[in-house]
Design a protein around this motif. Structure first.
Motif, mmCIF file in Angstrom:
data_model
loop_
_atom_site.group_PDB
_atom_site.id
_atom_site.type_symbol
_atom_site.label_atom_id
_atom_site.label_comp_id
_atom_site.label_asym_id
_atom_site.label_seq_id
_atom_site.Cartn_x
_atom_site.Cartn_y
_atom_site.Cartn_z
ATOM 1 N N THR A 27 0.817 -1.211 0.000
ATOM 2 C CA THR A 27 0.000 0.000 0.000
ATOM 3 C C THR A 27 0.852 1.263 0.000
ATOM 4 N N ASP A 28 2.127 1.126 0.391
ATOM 5 C CA ASP A 28 3.033 2.273 0.348
ATOM 6 C C ASP A 28 3.639 2.499 -1.031
ATOM 7 N N GLY A 29 3.262 1.639 -2.006
ATOM 8 C CA GLY A 29 3.766 1.778 -3.367
ATOM 9 C C GLY A 29 5.117 1.138 -3.596
ATOM 10 N N LEU A 30 5.680 0.489 -2.569
ATOM 11 C CA LEU A 30 7.007 -0.111 -2.684
ATOM 12 C C LEU A 30 6.900 -1.585 -3.067
ATOM 13 N N GLY A 31 7.855 -2.049 -3.847
ATOM 14 C CA GLY A 31 7.866 -3.435 -4.266
ATOM 15 C C GLY A 31 8.333 -4.370 -3.169
ATOM 16 N N ASP A 32 7.785 -5.610 -3.179
ATOM 17 C CA ASP A 32 8.266 -6.626 -2.240
ATOM 18 C C ASP A 32 9.764 -6.845 -2.418
ATOM 19 N N VAL A 33 10.165 -6.983 -3.674
ATOM 20 C CA VAL A 33 11.569 -7.210 -4.016
ATOM 21 C C VAL A 33 11.948 -6.197 -5.087
ATOM 22 N N GLN A 34 12.979 -5.431 -4.842
ATOM 23 C CA GLN A 34 13.354 -4.397 -5.804
ATOM 24 C C GLN A 34 14.373 -4.900 -6.818
ATOM 25 N N PHE A 35 15.271 -5.778 -6.379
ATOM 26 C CA PHE A 35 16.260 -6.328 -7.304
ATOM 27 C C PHE A 35 16.794 -7.643 -6.752
ATOM 28 N N ASP A 36 17.358 -8.460 -7.640
ATOM 29 C CA ASP A 36 17.937 -9.761 -7.282
ATOM 30 C C ASP A 36 19.418 -9.740 -7.638
ATOM 31 N N GLU A 37 20.262 -10.218 -6.720
ATOM 32 C CA GLU A 37 21.709 -10.082 -6.870
ATOM 33 C C GLU A 37 22.381 -11.386 -7.306
ATOM 34 N N ILE A 38 23.472 -11.234 -8.043
ATOM 35 C CA ILE A 38 24.279 -12.365 -8.490
ATOM 36 C C ILE A 38 25.755 -12.032 -8.288
ATOM 37 N N SER A 39 26.496 -12.971 -7.720
ATOM 38 C CA SER A 39 27.961 -12.874 -7.681
ATOM 39 C C SER A 39 28.523 -14.014 -8.528
ATOM 40 N N GLN A 40 29.595 -13.725 -9.286
ATOM 41 C CA GLN A 40 30.138 -14.698 -10.236
ATOM 42 C C GLN A 40 31.660 -14.655 -10.239
ATOM 43 N N PHE A 41 32.229 -15.840 -10.316
ATOM 44 C CA PHE A 41 33.685 -15.968 -10.452
ATOM 45 C C PHE A 41 33.958 -16.915 -11.613
ATOM 46 N N GLU A 42 34.955 -16.581 -12.426
ATOM 47 C CA GLU A 42 35.284 -17.435 -13.565
ATOM 48 C C GLU A 42 36.769 -17.377 -13.864
ATOM 49 N N VAL A 43 37.288 -18.480 -14.375
ATOM 50 C CA VAL A 43 38.668 -18.557 -14.856
ATOM 51 C C VAL A 43 38.635 -19.279 -16.195
ATOM 52 N N GLY A 44 39.529 -18.886 -17.095
ATOM 53 C CA GLY A 44 39.458 -19.491 -18.410
ATOM 54 C C GLY A 44 40.765 -19.500 -19.166
ATOM 55 N N LEU A 45 40.793 -20.312 -20.198
ATOM 56 C CA LEU A 45 41.924 -20.432 -21.107
ATOM 57 C C LEU A 45 41.421 -20.232 -22.526
ATOM 58 N N LYS A 46 42.167 -19.414 -23.303
ATOM 59 C CA LYS A 46 41.899 -19.238 -24.727
ATOM 60 C C LYS A 46 43.165 -19.622 -25.465
ATOM 61 N N LYS A 47 43.029 -20.559 -26.393
ATOM 62 C CA LYS A 47 44.225 -21.064 -27.071
ATOM 63 C C LYS A 47 43.971 -21.220 -28.564
ATOM 64 N N ARG A 48 44.895 -20.662 -29.347
ATOM 65 C CA ARG A 48 44.843 -20.829 -30.792
ATOM 66 C C ARG A 48 45.476 -22.165 -31.147
ATOM 67 N N LEU A 49 44.774 -22.982 -31.943
ATOM 68 C CA LEU A 49 45.293 -24.252 -32.425
ATOM 69 C C LEU A 49 45.861 -24.064 -33.825
ATOM 70 N N ASP A 50 46.530 -25.079 -34.326
ATOM 71 C CA ASP A 50 47.090 -24.976 -35.671
ATOM 72 C C ASP A 50 46.014 -24.678 -36.703
ATOM 73 N N ASN A 51 44.841 -25.271 -36.504
ATOM 74 C CA ASN A 51 43.753 -25.064 -37.460
ATOM 75 C C ASN A 51 42.449 -24.703 -36.758
ATOM 76 N N GLY A 52 42.548 -24.045 -35.615
ATOM 77 C CA GLY A 52 41.318 -23.716 -34.912
ATOM 78 C C GLY A 52 41.587 -22.998 -33.611
ATOM 79 N N VAL A 53 40.672 -23.181 -32.670
ATOM 80 C CA VAL A 53 40.760 -22.487 -31.389
ATOM 81 C C VAL A 53 40.079 -23.337 -30.324
ATOM 82 N N LEU A 54 40.517 -23.168 -29.082
ATOM 83 C CA LEU A 54 39.921 -23.855 -27.941
ATOM 84 C C LEU A 54 39.730 -22.853 -26.813
ATOM 85 N N ASN A 55 38.502 -22.778 -26.284
ATOM 86 C CA ASN A 55 38.187 -21.928 -25.138
ATOM 87 C C ASN A 55 37.624 -22.797 -24.024
#
Length: 875
Positions: free
Chosen positions: A675-703
């Motif tokens: 009734t006050d005009g406010l939303g039950d939930v205003q936003f939803d949060e996400i935390s993320q961690f990532e590690v990766g490798l990118k490699k050029r192959l003789d005839n392609g690529v691998l990620n």
């Protein structure tokens, strides 16, 4: 006399210098081919560190004019190929340099512009990014944006609903409300919609795949938290062709085993010094890949852009008009046998779940009371988005290491959204009893012609007409940023993103009984002397008349952000960014009220047919009466940040790591407001961690990328359903492209271990989350110029659960799309595309957990085989 001699000498010197300068202006020209000797048009050739460059024309020729004496590094780049780099010495003479570029479907040299503070190559960026070029789009034979996005690693697209309204899951981030709350879809770097999960206003409803697309860039996680609003799980950006190189295509497509006719066209060309344009689009008509008994697809799209290049930058304007009607496929009757742990979904007598639908020639009009007035809509309008967009972008090098670029777009969006939804399926007696009890229906149940309601297979379905009027989903987006190189190693970017999103949508749902029959022939059932307009209610009494609503809200967003790029060493780079999201939402939400109650709670009814009598049917019509509704006035803000390191092992490999924390706001219809005009939930949060490798192959690529995420989704109520839980997920993405001789192959596989981390279902797997999603696309090119193509794309998923309670399993499946393309003569080709070649059954959504004891369920499945033939001319 001396003055005259000096004047002559001066004149002679000027002439000599002019002659020398003239002689010093040389050209660099040649052809561009791939390893197989095919001429490649549209390749960008640039002299590094200068504004001089060119693009190869349709015949693969290029020319860079007016090159002064000196030593240059020439770089040739093209989507799907590794960069060609060569040192060139110009010494007052023309140079012929023929270029051979090496094909690589996921080249690490490609410059990425999506989800990064500043454009940089894949190898140098500390994000997990994929690109899809024109060849891959052609090979995957997508019928919708959702089907195209299924070829991206880490993304599970439930693309079974037709062209639009798909549900997207990214790296285990949940599909809790339909659409995608956490994935942002973009066109040319700006969002299509502010929210990805507005009911019946999903971003992909206003998106069409056609020949205007030059490439698709997609990031998962990474800096998406700070480089867009409401897309912390990822960004998919469709980038348009610009016409910098002259050329175009026109193609006619016809259905071989279903009724469709479509014309695609596109053309772009330079029209002056540094001035070029591109225009294209499509028009079509047809029934669609399922038998519905009428033309469900009709309309088209046109897009255009105009670019003017200057010495230090460019300005581009663009336009889009979309008015396209397509069939929306919702859950429908299916056979469900076996056990919950090992079920079998199959066809019903007279109803094929890969080629039939609940649509029918006998199901046409819907009825309701909207804004206090009797309203009638046509269910055959389906998903009918109408959008007119105008935009502009610019980028300039201001000198002294300052750069500025920005873009803005206004889209006027509206339309209709209509489809039959199977809420319940069972025997005639079961459905009749359910409906009579909820609606108070009287009279004998008959077909509309008065004959007894006795379907040959003994089955009936309780249908909801999802009848939605999209009055206004218009929006305005702008994103402007200024960059400054502090020194050779550090750069700072400051930007501001602004958005206004209107949401004016009305729901006016009604209910009917239908037999279960395929081929678009299903007939409605009516209660003699009670039903009106083929419906047993102009509401949804079985659902408590939940779904008469009108949303009229406006979201305003201002998001300043700051990014830093730092070259810590020759091989190690750091980039970090922070974003401050400030959101204001105001407006009203009107919920339907039962028409049989006045202000004092007395029965009054609604005389819908204006006959002067309130019939039993008219006593309980829920209405949106046009009252002021519930006022909304909400303000909130949050901070997102992202930081990554990229270490270049050598010229062909790099490793990276990144941590991000972001959030996504909620669309107005995905929340409750007090009734006050406010939303039950205003936003939803996400935390993320990532590690990766990118490699050029003789005839392609691998990620290879490992990822970990935690989603804190607030608990709220959406359409009488409680949603919201904490979630966690970890997994691994592997993406590769490889070419050997005339064969090429690219694909990906993503493993995700996702878990609900709280609430009653703690420890369970989130609904519709598979452990594995994968795609695999081999192709064979042959002919003297490698002008012919055979290819397939395999798209698959392992099993998942229908609901968070992990009761009913949805089996895994894999289906195959195939393409065969033959070049008839230069520029003219004939291709045949088959989607779901082997008519595989794939279940993407189940209502509840079905009724395995009764052998029935309401579910949504991928469409069966649909084959098209295209005759295309490239010029």
């Amino acid at each position: 006399m001396e003055k005259q001699i000096n004047f002559k000498n001066l004149l002679l010197m000027v002439l000599m210098l002019s002659s020398t300068a003239f002689v010093a202006q040389s050209t660099i020209s040649g052809t561009v081919k791939d390893n197989s000797g095919n001429l490649i048009p549209g390749v960008n050739i640039l002299l590094k560190g200068t504004a001089k460059g060119a693009s190869s024309d349709f015949d693969g020729n290029y020319k860079i004019n007016n090159v002064g004496n000196g030593t240059y590094t020439l770089i040739a780049s093209y989507i799907g190929f590794d960069n060609f780099t060569k040192e060139v010495i110009v010494n007052s003479s023309n140079i012929t340099l023929n270029i051979v570029i090496k094909e690589n479907a996921q080249s690490l040299d490609e410059i990425i512009v999506t989800g990064v503070v500043n454009p940089k190559s894949k190898l140098e960026s500390s994000i997990s990014v994929s690109t899809v070029g024109i060849k891959q789009i052609e090979q995957s034979s997508p019928r919708s944006a959702g089907e195209l996005f299924r070829s991206l690693p880490g993304i599970r697209a439930e693309s079974s609903g037709g062209e639009g309204n798909a549900n997207f899951n990214v790296r285990g981030v949940p599909v809790s409300s339909g659409g995608s709350r956490y994935l942002q879809l973009q066109e040319d770097g700006l969002p299509i919609m502010l929210f990805g999960d507005t009911s019946f206003g999903n971003a992909d409803n206003f998106l069409r795949i056609d020949s205007n697309i030059g490439r698709v860039e997609a990031i998962r996680g990474g800096s998406a938290s700070t480089q867009t609003s409401n897309g912390p799980a990822g960004i998919i950006n469709l980038i348009s062709k610009t016409g910098r190189t002259e050329g175009g295509t026109i193609g006619a497509t016809y259905g071989l085993d279903f009724q469709t006719s479509r014309l695609d066209f596109e053309y772009g060309t330079p029209i002056g010094e540094g001035l070029y344009y591109h225009v294209g689009g499509f028009m079509r008509v047809g029934e669609g890949p399922r038998d519905i008994g009428y033309q469900g697809n009709k309309g088209g799209q046109i897009k255009a852009n105009l670019t003017k290049e200057f010495k230090n930058g460019y300005v581009r304007t663009y336009f889009k008009y979309l008015n396209d009607r397509t069939v929306m496929y919702l859950p429908m009757p299916v056979s469900l046998t076996g056990t919950n742990a090992n079920p079998t979904f199959g066809n019903l007598p007279g109803f094929d779940i890969t080629s039939d639908s609940s649509h029918s020639t006998n199901i046409q009009n819907t009825f309701s009371v909207y804004d206090g007035n009797p309203t009638q809509n046509d269910i055959r309008d389906g998903n009918n988005p109408v959008s007119a967009s105008f935009g502009a972008e610019f980028s300039f090098d201001l000198g002294d290491n300052w750069k500025v670029n920005g873009k803005a777009r206004y889209s006027n969006n509206s339309g209709q959204w209509n489809a039959p939804f199977t809420a319940n399926v069972g025997t005639v007696a079961e459905i009749e009893a359910l409906v009579r009890d909820a609606s108070g229906a009287t009279g004998a149940l008959t077909f509309q012609d008065g004959s007894p309601f006795n379907p040959s297979n003994g089955l009936a379905q309780d249908i909801r007409y999802f009848d939605v009027t999209i009055e206004d989903l218009s929006n305005f987006f702008s994103d402007v940023k200024v960059s400054k190189a502090i020194n050779d190693n550090i750069g700072v970017t400051v930007g501001m993103f602004s958005a206004t999103q209107n949401t004016k949508i009305g729901w006016q749902w009604s209910s009917a009984i239908s037999e279960v029959a395929g081929g678009g022939t299903a007939r409605l059932g009516v209660f003699d002397g009670f039903s009106q307009g083929g419906a047993y209610s102009f509401g949804q009494p079985v659902w408590g008349n939940c779904c008469q609503r009108k949303y009229n809200t406006v979201h305003n967003v201002n998001s300043p952000y700051v990014g830093v790029d730092a070259e810590i060493s020759e091989k190690l780079n750091f980039d970090g960014s922070i974003r401050f999201e400030n959101v204001n939402v105001n407006g009203t939400i009107n919920s339907g009220q039962l028409s049989n109650l006045d202000a004092n709670g007395d029965l009054i009814g609604f005389d819908y047919n204006s006959d002067g009598v309130i019939s039993p049917f008219e006593e309980t019509i829920p209405t949106i009466a046009g009252n002021p509704g519930q006022a909304i006035s909400d303000n909130y803000n949050f901070v997102s940040f992202s930081a990554g390191l990229n270490y270049k092992l050598n010229d062909g490999a790099a490793i990276f790591g990144r941590y991000s924390k972001g959030a996504s706001g909620r669309a107005a219809d995905r929340n409750n407001y007090g009734t006050d005009g406010l939303g039950d939930v205003q936003f939803d949060e996400i935390s993320q961690f990532e590690v990766g490798l990118k490699k050029r192959l003789d005839n392609g690529v691998l990620n290879v990328t490992g990822f970990l995420s935690n989603t804190d989704e607030g608990i709220s109520n959406e359409l009488n359903r409680t949603v919201g839980n904490p979630f966690k997920a970890l997994g691994l993405e592997v993406e590769s492209a490889y070419r050997f001789g005339d064969f090429s192959i690219n694909g990906s596989i993503t493993y995700t271990k996702a878990e609900i981390d709280g609430g009653d279902n703690k420890g369970n797997k989130p609904r519709r989350q598979a452990d594995f999603v994968y795609n695999f696309a081999p192709a064979y090119s042959f002919g003297a110029q490698k002008q012919h193509l055979l290819g397939i794309t395999v798209l698959g998923t392992s099993e998942s659960f229908a609901q968070d309670d992990n009761d009913l399993v949805m089996p895994g499946y894999a289906y195959i799309n195939a393409v065969a393309k033959v070049s008839l003569t230069k520029g003219l080709s004939l291709s045949v595309n088959a989607n779901n070649l082997f008519d595989t059954i794939g279940v993407t959504e189940v209502e509840g957990n079905g009724n395995i004891a009764g052998g029935l369920a309401a579910a949504r499945t991928i469409s069966g085989r649909s084959t098209t033939m295209t005759l295309q001319y490239s010029f």
